[in-house]
Motif scaffolding. Structure first.
Motif, mmCIF file in Angstrom:
data_model
loop_
_atom_site.group_PDB
_atom_site.id
_atom_site.type_symbol
_atom_site.label_atom_id
_atom_site.label_comp_id
_atom_site.label_asym_id
_atom_site.label_seq_id
_atom_site.Cartn_x
_atom_site.Cartn_y
_atom_site.Cartn_z
ATOM 1 N N GLN A 154 0.826 -1.206 0.000
ATOM 2 C CA GLN A 154 0.000 0.000 0.000
ATOM 3 C C GLN A 154 0.863 1.259 0.000
ATOM 4 O O GLN A 154 0.583 2.214 -0.737
ATOM 5 C CB GLN A 154 -0.911 -0.010 1.226
ATOM 6 C CG GLN A 154 -1.861 1.173 1.298
ATOM 7 C CD GLN A 154 -2.738 1.110 2.528
ATOM 8 O OE1 GLN A 154 -2.488 0.327 3.445
ATOM 9 N NE2 GLN A 154 -3.780 1.931 2.562
ATOM 10 N N GLU A 155 1.921 1.274 0.803
ATOM 11 C CA GLU A 155 2.811 2.436 0.861
ATOM 12 C C GLU A 155 3.590 2.585 -0.446
ATOM 13 O O GLU A 155 3.835 3.707 -0.909
ATOM 14 C CB GLU A 155 3.776 2.287 2.040
ATOM 15 C CG GLU A 155 3.098 2.381 3.394
ATOM 16 C CD GLU A 155 4.021 2.005 4.543
ATOM 17 O OE1 GLU A 155 3.842 2.545 5.653
ATOM 18 O OE2 GLU A 155 4.915 1.147 4.328
ATOM 19 N N PHE A 157 2.510 1.645 -3.388
ATOM 20 C CA PHE A 157 1.559 2.120 -4.395
ATOM 21 C C PHE A 157 1.354 3.627 -4.292
ATOM 22 O O PHE A 157 1.130 4.306 -5.299
ATOM 23 C CB PHE A 157 0.218 1.389 -4.209
ATOM 24 C CG PHE A 157 -0.813 1.757 -5.231
ATOM 25 C CD1 PHE A 157 -0.732 1.279 -6.523
ATOM 26 C CD2 PHE A 157 -1.869 2.596 -4.885
ATOM 27 C CE1 PHE A 157 -1.696 1.629 -7.472
ATOM 28 C CE2 PHE A 157 -2.831 2.935 -5.819
ATOM 29 C CZ PHE A 157 -2.747 2.454 -7.117
ATOM 30 N N ALA A 158 1.445 4.145 -3.050
ATOM 31 C CA ALA A 158 1.273 5.583 -2.848
ATOM 32 C C ALA A 158 2.435 6.372 -3.454
ATOM 33 O O ALA A 158 2.289 7.571 -3.759
ATOM 34 C CB ALA A 158 1.144 5.894 -1.360
ATOM 35 N N ILE A 159 3.585 5.730 -3.648
ATOM 36 C CA ILE A 159 4.745 6.415 -4.241
ATOM 37 C C ILE A 159 4.528 6.592 -5.739
ATOM 38 O O ILE A 159 4.423 7.702 -6.242
ATOM 39 C CB ILE A 159 6.042 5.639 -3.933
ATOM 40 C CG1 ILE A 159 6.280 5.589 -2.417
ATOM 41 C CG2 ILE A 159 7.230 6.277 -4.648
ATOM 42 C CD1 ILE A 159 7.452 4.721 -2.008
ATOM 43 N N ASP A 160 4.472 5.477 -6.468
ATOM 44 C CA ASP A 160 4.101 5.476 -7.884
ATOM 45 C C ASP A 160 3.926 4.031 -8.319
ATOM 46 O O ASP A 160 4.341 3.092 -7.616
ATOM 47 C CB ASP A 160 5.142 6.193 -8.767
ATOM 48 C CG ASP A 160 6.525 5.596 -8.647
ATOM 49 O OD1 ASP A 160 6.697 4.423 -9.003
ATOM 50 O OD2 ASP A 160 7.441 6.302 -8.161
ATOM 51 N N THR A 163 7.149 1.774 -8.839
ATOM 52 C CA THR A 163 7.680 1.287 -7.569
ATOM 53 C C THR A 163 6.839 0.135 -7.038
ATOM 54 O O THR A 163 7.357 -0.796 -6.417
ATOM 55 C CB THR A 163 7.704 2.423 -6.530
ATOM 56 O OG1 THR A 163 8.484 3.499 -7.039
ATOM 57 C CG2 THR A 163 8.295 1.947 -5.211
ATOM 58 N N PHE A 164 5.535 0.185 -7.317
ATOM 59 C CA PHE A 164 4.598 -0.808 -6.796
ATOM 60 C C PHE A 164 4.692 -2.159 -7.521
ATOM 61 O O PHE A 164 4.292 -3.184 -6.972
ATOM 62 C CB PHE A 164 3.181 -0.240 -6.908
ATOM 63 C CG PHE A 164 2.094 -1.212 -6.559
ATOM 64 C CD1 PHE A 164 1.951 -1.700 -5.259
ATOM 65 C CD2 PHE A 164 1.206 -1.655 -7.532
ATOM 66 C CE1 PHE A 164 0.940 -2.595 -4.939
ATOM 67 C CE2 PHE A 164 0.191 -2.541 -7.226
ATOM 68 C CZ PHE A 164 0.061 -3.018 -5.924
ATOM 69 N N TRP A 218 -1.691 -6.512 1.487
ATOM 70 C CA TRP A 218 -1.723 -5.124 1.029
ATOM 71 C C TRP A 218 -1.191 -4.157 2.091
ATOM 72 O O TRP A 218 -0.485 -3.200 1.781
ATOM 73 C CB TRP A 218 -3.150 -4.774 0.638
ATOM 74 C CG TRP A 218 -3.388 -3.354 0.249
ATOM 75 C CD1 TRP A 218 -4.045 -2.391 0.969
ATOM 76 C CD2 TRP A 218 -2.988 -2.717 -0.975
ATOM 77 N NE1 TRP A 218 -4.083 -1.204 0.283
ATOM 78 C CE2 TRP A 218 -3.443 -1.375 -0.914
ATOM 79 C CE3 TRP A 218 -2.285 -3.145 -2.100
ATOM 80 C CZ2 TRP A 218 -3.224 -0.467 -1.935
ATOM 81 C CZ3 TRP A 218 -2.066 -2.239 -3.121
ATOM 82 C CH2 TRP A 218 -2.523 -0.925 -3.042
#
Length: 292
Positions: A154-155, A157-160, A163-164, A218
């Motif tokens: 989840q963290e 995914f928050a970057i981009d 990265t996810f 997640w």
């Protein structure tokens, strides 16, 4: 000191021990997972054999259900007697998962990296403070295969999304390997009878578990997700070995009977002997012609 704290400390010290030999956070987690999986092997053995035995006795279970359709109490007694006779535990598939839950929660606490304002690990962290692993965690050296294992998907995914991607792949491995584990132990052999409602219900519940693990991954640190994936893959190998050994043992014990049934011919299988020479009816006809 309660048992859960002792479990956390044992996992923390073992993780630091592996890191001292191979200074890679992901590899240390994988080695820790293998040790835990080997310690849980007796449960995996019991689970695999019990679930395969459950598949084997389905024809007998169906027969009992037909014969005692109107007497549920007597049916339950007969089913329990059958399970006991065959050494089957209907709940065996869930037992290893339940026993691993304390390990998951303890490992979650171990892999959670908290640093205080002074730049030190949180006092609640069970990693030995003077270990190489503690220094690596303070330095943020928790990378593995393009992931920061201290972050959750989840963290990341928050970057981009780029990265996810490796986090997504790891989550997919958890789900796919979980489903393949179920396939290994619940697939039916050729000619096997339809499964009972109880077995179908249990298999449905077990099929939901990989999705549950994908969902909870997640928000967990990627290091714990790596533990899930490694544990699943290693258990697939364990189950394959157990199935192969059991099938070779069964084949060795009944090989003579199989050969007799397939290759050998019993008295009823032999073709009728070929008649040589003229038939008796033909001889009678010739005698009548001679009299005339």
């Amino acid at each position: 000191m309660n048992p859960f704290t002792l479990l956390q400390q044992a996992l923390g010290y073992l993780l630091a021990f592996f890191y001292s030999f191979i200074p890679n956070y992901g590899v240390a987690i994988i080695l820790l997972t293998l040790v835990v999986s080997l310690l849980l092997f007796p449960l995996t053995l019991k689970q695999t054999r019990s679930m395969r035995a459950m598949q084997e006795i389905q024809p007998e279970v169906k027969r009992l259900q037909r014969e005692m359709k109107g007497d549920r109490e007597e049916l339950n007694k007969e089913l329990m007697a059958l399970y006991q006779e065959k050494g089957v535990n209907p709940a065996a598939g869930c037992l290893p998962l339940l026993l691993q839950m304390p390990i998951w929660f303890a490992l979650f606490r171990v892999l959670r990296v908290d640093v205080d304002d002074a730049g030190n690990l949180d006092p609640d962290n069970v990693i030995p403070p003077d270990s190489d692993l503690a220094g690596a965690l303070l330095a943020g050296d928790t990378s593995f295969l393009g992931m920061n294992l201290s972050l959750s998907p989840q963290e990341a995914f928050a970057i981009d999304f780029v990265t996810f991607i490796p986090y997504l792949v790891l989550m997919l491995v958890v789900v796919a390997s979980g489903y393949y584990q179920q396939y290994q132990t619940t697939r039916r052999r050729d000619g096997q009878a339809e499964q009972t409602q109880q077995a179908q219900t249990m298999q449905t519940a077990m099929k939901i578990m990989p999705l549950v693990f994908g969902f909870i991954s997640w928000g967990f640190p990627a290091g714990l997700v790596l533990y899930f994936a490694t544990s699943n893959i290693f258990r697939i190998g364990q189950q394959a070995l157990i199935v192969r050994l059991d099938e070779s043992h069964e084949g060795g014990g009944s090989g003579g009977e199989k050969d007799e049934g397939k290759g050998g011919k019993g008295p009823d299988d032999e073709p009728p002997p070929e008649r040589k020479g003229p038939s008796p009816n033909a001889s009678k006809k010739r005698n009548r012609r001679r009299r005339k």
